[in-house]
Design a protein around this motif. Structure first.
Motif, PDB file in Angstrom:
ATOM      1  N   ILE A   1      -7.338  14.006   8.620  1.00 28.26           N
ATOM      2  CA  ILE A   1      -8.030  13.530   7.425  1.00 28.26           C
ATOM      3  C   ILE A   1      -7.637  14.453   6.275  1.00 28.26           C
ATOM      4  O   ILE A   1      -7.632  15.674   6.424  1.00 28.26           O
ATOM      5  CB  ILE A   1      -9.553  13.546   7.620  1.00 28.26           C
ATOM      6  N   ARG A   2      -7.287  13.873   5.132  1.00 29.72           N
ATOM      7  CA  ARG A   2      -6.872  14.704   3.995  1.00 29.72           C
ATOM      8  C   ARG A   2      -7.097  13.955   2.690  1.00 29.72           C
ATOM      9  O   ARG A   2      -7.256  12.734   2.665  1.00 29.72           O
ATOM     10  CB  ARG A   2      -5.408  15.145   4.132  1.00 29.72           C
ATOM     11  N   ASP A   3      -7.093  14.712   1.605  1.00 25.54           N
ATOM     12  CA  ASP A   3      -7.309  14.145   0.274  1.00 25.54           C
ATOM     13  C   ASP A   3      -6.004  13.609  -0.297  1.00 25.54           C
ATOM     14  O   ASP A   3      -4.933  14.191  -0.089  1.00 25.54           O
ATOM     15  CB  ASP A   3      -7.855  15.209  -0.681  1.00 25.54           C
ATOM     16  N   PHE A   4      -6.106  12.520  -1.058  1.00 29.43           N
ATOM     17  CA  PHE A   4      -5.031  12.003  -1.886  1.00 29.43           C
ATOM     18  C   PHE A   4      -5.631  11.543  -3.200  1.00 29.43           C
ATOM     19  O   PHE A   4      -6.854  11.436  -3.330  1.00 29.43           O
ATOM     20  CB  PHE A   4      -4.323  10.830  -1.199  1.00 29.43           C
ATOM     21  N   LEU A   5      -4.778  11.270  -4.160  1.00 32.47           N
ATOM     22  CA  LEU A   5      -5.272  10.688  -5.403  1.00 32.47           C
ATOM     23  C   LEU A   5      -5.561   9.202  -5.255  1.00 32.47           C
ATOM     24  O   LEU A   5      -6.334   8.632  -6.025  1.00 32.47           O
ATOM     25  CB  LEU A   5      -4.259  10.900  -6.533  1.00 32.47           C
TER      26      LEU A   5
ATOM     27  N   VAL B   1      -4.012   1.788  -7.175  1.00 33.88           N
ATOM     28  CA  VAL B   1      -3.861   3.206  -7.524  1.00 33.88           C
ATOM     29  C   VAL B   1      -4.632   3.519  -8.799  1.00 33.88           C
ATOM     30  O   VAL B   1      -5.336   4.535  -8.885  1.00 33.88           O
ATOM     31  CB  VAL B   1      -2.373   3.564  -7.679  1.00 33.88           C
ATOM     32  N   GLU B   2      -4.516   2.654  -9.781  1.00 35.62           N
ATOM     33  CA  GLU B   2      -5.225   2.866 -11.048  1.00 35.62           C
ATOM     34  C   GLU B   2      -6.726   2.922 -10.835  1.00 35.62           C
ATOM     35  O   GLU B   2      -7.418   3.766 -11.416  1.00 35.62           O
ATOM     36  CB  GLU B   2      -4.848   1.750 -12.019  1.00 35.62           C
ATOM     37  N   LEU B   3      -7.248   2.052  -9.971  1.00 34.97           N
ATOM     38  CA  LEU B   3      -8.680   2.064  -9.666  1.00 34.97           C
ATOM     39  C   LEU B   3      -9.082   3.373  -9.007  1.00 34.97           C
ATOM     40  O   LEU B   3     -10.086   3.997  -9.380  1.00 34.97           O
ATOM     41  CB  LEU B   3      -9.018   0.876  -8.763  1.00 34.97           C
TER      42      LEU B   3
END
Length: 865
Positions: free
Chosen positions: A731-735, A766-768
């Motif tokens: 589990i990891r963070d992304f934009l 992605v924009e959302l």
């Protein structure tokens, strides 16, 4: 089905400001010194949208003339300011078309060949037979290359049908002796030439039979490998390696043991070059070839690191206050040669304000001290502090820290090495980010010969990723004050001392800064990379308790730790699925959803967009579950508008946006997404998505490659233990995550205003997510929900509207300009394979290049050149 009474208004979020383009004054361009190419691209995007809206509103030619002229002027100026370079982005592995053209290569070598006049006459006489000999193999090479370069053209829900198609394309060409004699001459002359070629090639075939047999074998093995990587399941690593071994064994058509004339060795050399490159491409297809070799990595280091070291040394001299470092080591049994290398790397530091504090039992200290040269031990910065004979490793580190005099503590293993500029870089990071309690760096490994290999270019701080795989403990520097406030190393966590320390430090609001350069060289031993033990399990459990998180800690089959949050209550999930016909996909989604989904409190919203297939309507009639809501959106396709429309009919507290080409393959997937989405700090969550052959299609979205956004770990193996970007099984963070399967709390979706309906299909997800992250919430990827995505089964890449590219540029630019914190600037912006970055172009400049030179709409207005 419910039909909307009217088309909803366009999206909620601000973006490009639309210019009124009707006058010359508005079209004038400021001097280049005032406006950058990137700023000009933003204005050109606004002008493009204006023109696009005018076209959509059936504006007259006279009304369009002025705005279009201004747009062309802007784009011409943009091209002047953004000269065309190599392609801004290559979706897959680097293609090798030059190698496939063996006929062209034979021709080139013939032209370049020197030698006597007689020898050149012989070459000229042999040339038609060379061409005829390689013609069928050339056609095979061309076909195989096209498949490997554009694999998305050969995908579908029926893997057997895809494999049958590939066989039909390749097998008729696999025999290099199946010659088709061709001539550009007419009638009788052509017949005579054909007869001459047949007789000549027939004679050559006897001479070259062993080489031609090797070529035939390679071709058939290549077809096997290609089909194996296109089936319903990826071959195991061992099976894939066996394919590559067999390909390599016959990759050279004329190895030294074959006694062939030099002329024909040279003729077959281009085929040897092709098979070697194609073998690498097939290894990539089977997901076992790393993006670069160890040798290529060391060459990259030699090329780029000296400048980085020089820059760090110069920057340190500009600091007003120079921090001092205490390097802490707990004495233990180890290879003494490795120990000497460790101390040598410390003495070689370009930054001199440091001390070494080694603590441990006296006999261990004597051994370590005694193996060092006298001139090293004479250095007053090397301090050895004896501890009780029974002291644990954690106790030794605490003792070393207690006697330390530095403002920052550096934790290293005595078998590892530091980069020469490690402490200089850390000094700069501490100065630049005074609020950070600790700093960590990128790292690589040392093989058995002490050579650098297998780098790990890390993301910025991600608490979930640290919990899973302890990525931040090397190279770790912690402010001494923070270490003391935390109470130092806790006893009882042998083998996981730093992991436990970092978890406690991470409980503050600003835990860690990240230096994006390799400063630590870790010895490649089993002990170095398997941190999961009972102590780590306890450390994580206690950490979760302190954070007030109700979750279970599990050890995964790949050796990481999984935090499994508990689902709170019984929330309803509204699952929104847009579709246009393709009843076989909808049937697959429904049948696998109903068979694999345990969670019962759901609402399935099926939104038909201009479906006309009678089979689609028949299938919808069969779906009688009362939890299914059927809607109709009979307007031109707009992914954003369709989802916004459907969300207004949603009854659930959670919204799941799901593609119709998804296949559910395991139970518990929905519970995992729900549990992650319920975490108050999380705004968006997405799962791992696999291609039908079970290689990775999506494991998070990164910004930067090609100037826009792309998928991390694309076409990799889900259980791969090493990639330059870490592991996909954590589990990891992304934009951002892909909208093919993306869950949000309904309140978050409504607070940010939903999808931007100006974006038709690409970039809107992605924009959302970026708007959600911009509000301080996190976007989380979890591999513990895993689905199959039959990507491109409905809509293709070439159908992406140009307006989406301009809108994406504007929306992504604030993030790409400063860098995606969850990507790494040492990794390429040119492909999706996490290879090394060698191109100095920034993500922003690549985006501008694409818009100015490669976008279809720009080419339509100005031409390709």
């Amino acid at each position: 089905m419910r039909e909307p009474s009217q088309r909803p208004a366009n999206g909620a979020s601000p973006g490009l400001t639309i210019m009124e383009g009707g006058s010359n004054e508005r079209g004038s361009l400021p001097p280049p010194s005032i406006e950058s190419a990137a700023d000009l691209a933003e204005r050109a995007g606004a002008q493009f949208l204006l023109v696009d809206e005018l076209r959509r509103s059936d504006a007259t030619a006279a009304e369009l003339a002025g705005p279009e002229r201004i747009l062309r002027e802007m784009l011409r100026e943009l091209r002047l300011r953004a000269p065309r370079g190599s392609a801004s982005f290559i979706p897959g592995p680097r293609p090798f078309p030059l190698y496939s053209n063996i006929l062209g290569e034979v021709e080139r070598r013939f032209v370049a060949r020197g030698g006597s006049r007689g020898y050149r006459r012989m070459l000229r006489a042999a040339r038609p037979f060379q061409m005829e000999l390689l013609r069928t193999q050339f056609r095979f090479n061309e076909q195989l290359t096209s498949i490997l370069v554009e694999p998305e053209r050969y995908t579908g829900t029926d893997s057997e049908a895809v494999q049958s198609q590939l066989r039909q394309l390749l097998e008729p060409l696999a025999d290099p002796t199946a010659w088709l004699h061709q001539s550009h001459r007419k009638a009788a002359v052509a017949k005579a030439v054909g007869l001459l070629k047949r007789s000549g090639v027939a004679g050559l075939s006897k001479l070259l039979r062993p080489a031609l047999e090797r070529m035939r074998s390679w071709n058939h093995i290549a077809i096997e490998a290609l089909l194996a990587g296109t089936g319903d399941s990826m071959p195991t690593r061992a099976q894939a390696q066996e394919f590559v071994r067999r390909l390599e064994a016959v990759a050279d058509p004329c190895p030294p043991e074959l006694n062939l004339p030099e002329l024909w060795r040279e003729t077959l050399a281009p085929q040897r070059d092709f098979t070697r490159e194609a073998t690498r491409a097939l290894a990539r297809h089977l997901a076992i070839l790393p993006p670069f070799s160890d040798v290529e990595y060391r060459q990259w280091c030699a090329m780029f690191e000296p400048a980085r070291m020089l820059t760090a040394a110069r920057a340190v001299r500009q600091l007003r206050q120079l921090p001092s470092f205490s390097v802490l080591v707990g004495a233990r049994e180890l290879n003494l040669a490795h120990w000497r290398e460790c101390i040598g790397s410390l003495l070689a530091q370009s930054y001199e304000l440091w001390e070494l504090c080694v603590a441990g039992p006296e006999h261990a200290l004597e051994q370590l001290r005694g193996t060092l040269p006298p001139e090293w031990t004479a250095d007053s910065r090397l301090r050895f502090i004896p501890s009780a004979a029974s002291a644990s490793h954690g106790a030794a580190l605490n003792l070393a820290a207690k006697t330390a005099r530095g403002e920052a503590l550096v934790f290293i293993d005595p078998a590892d090495r530091l980069a020469p500029h490690a402490l200089a870089e850390m000094a700069l990071a501490l100065d630049a980010q005074p609020e950070a309690r600790m700093v960590y760096s990128d790292e690589d490994r040392l093989d058995g010969g002490g050579n650098r290999c297998r780098p790990f270019f890390k993301p910025d701080w991600s608490r979930d990723m640290q919990r899973a795989c302890d990525y931040a403990s090397r190279l770790l520097v912690m402010r001494r004050k923070a270490f003391e406030e935390l109470g130092g190393i806790q006893e009882g966590f042998d083998g996981a001392e730093l992991y436990e320390l970092v978890l406690r430090a991470s409980e503050s609001s600003t835990p860690a800064a990240h230096v994006t350069t390799v400063l630590y060289h870790r010895r490649e031993t089993p002990r170095a990379f398997h941190f999961v033990n009972a102590a780590a399990h306890v450390a994580l459990t206690q950490h979760l308790s302190r954070c007030g998180e109700e979750a279970e800690v599990q050890v995964t089959r790949t050796g990481t730790l999984r935090v499994r949050p508990q689902v709170k209550g019984s929330p309803r999930v509204s699952i929104i699925v847009p579709f246009k016909d393709k009843p076989e996909l909808l049937q697959q989604l429904w049948s696998t959803f109903s068979a694999q989904t345990r969670w019962e409190n759901w609402q399935l919203i099926l939104v038909s967009n201009n479906s006309v297939d009678p089979r689609t309507h028949a299938l919808l009639e069969e779906l009688e579950d009362p939890r299914i809501l059927k809607l109709t959106w009979n307007h031109p396709f707009n992914y954003s508008a369709i989802n916004n429309f459907a969300a207004r009919y949603a009854k659930g507290e959670l919204l799941l946006f799901l593609n119709n080409d998804i296949e559910i393959i395991e139970e518990g997937w929905l519970e995992e997404l729900i549990a992650q989405a319920q975490r108050p700090e999380v705004g968006v969550v997405g799962p791992m998505l696999l291609f039908p052959n079970r290689s990775i299609q999506h494991a998070g979205v990164v910004l930067g490659p090609g100037g826009f956004a792309t998928h991390a770990f694309w076409r990799g193996r889900p259980d791969e233990e090493w990639t330059p970007f870490g592991r996909a099984d954590c589990i990891r963070d992304f934009l951002a995550v892909t909208g093919a399967c993306m869950m949000m709390r309904r309140e978050v979706f409504e607070q940010v205003g939903g999808y931007d309906e100006r974006m038709i299909v690409s970039g809107s997800d992605v924009e959302l997510a970026l708007r959600v992250v911009g509000r301080g919430l996190r976007c989380v990827y979890t591999p513990h929900a895993c689905l199959v995505h039959h990507e491109s089964a409905t809509r293709r890449f070439h159908a992406i509207p140009d307006r989406d590219a301009w809108l994406s540029y504007s929306a992504f630019r604030p993030w790409t300009r400063r860098g995606d914190p969850f990507y790494n600037p040492n990794l390429t912006f040119a492909t999706m394979d996490s290879s090394l970055r060698t191109d100095e172009r920034t993500a922003e400049s690549l985006a501008v290049q694409m818009l100015a030179w490669e976008l279809p709409a720009t080419q339509a207005l100005l031409g390709p050149r």
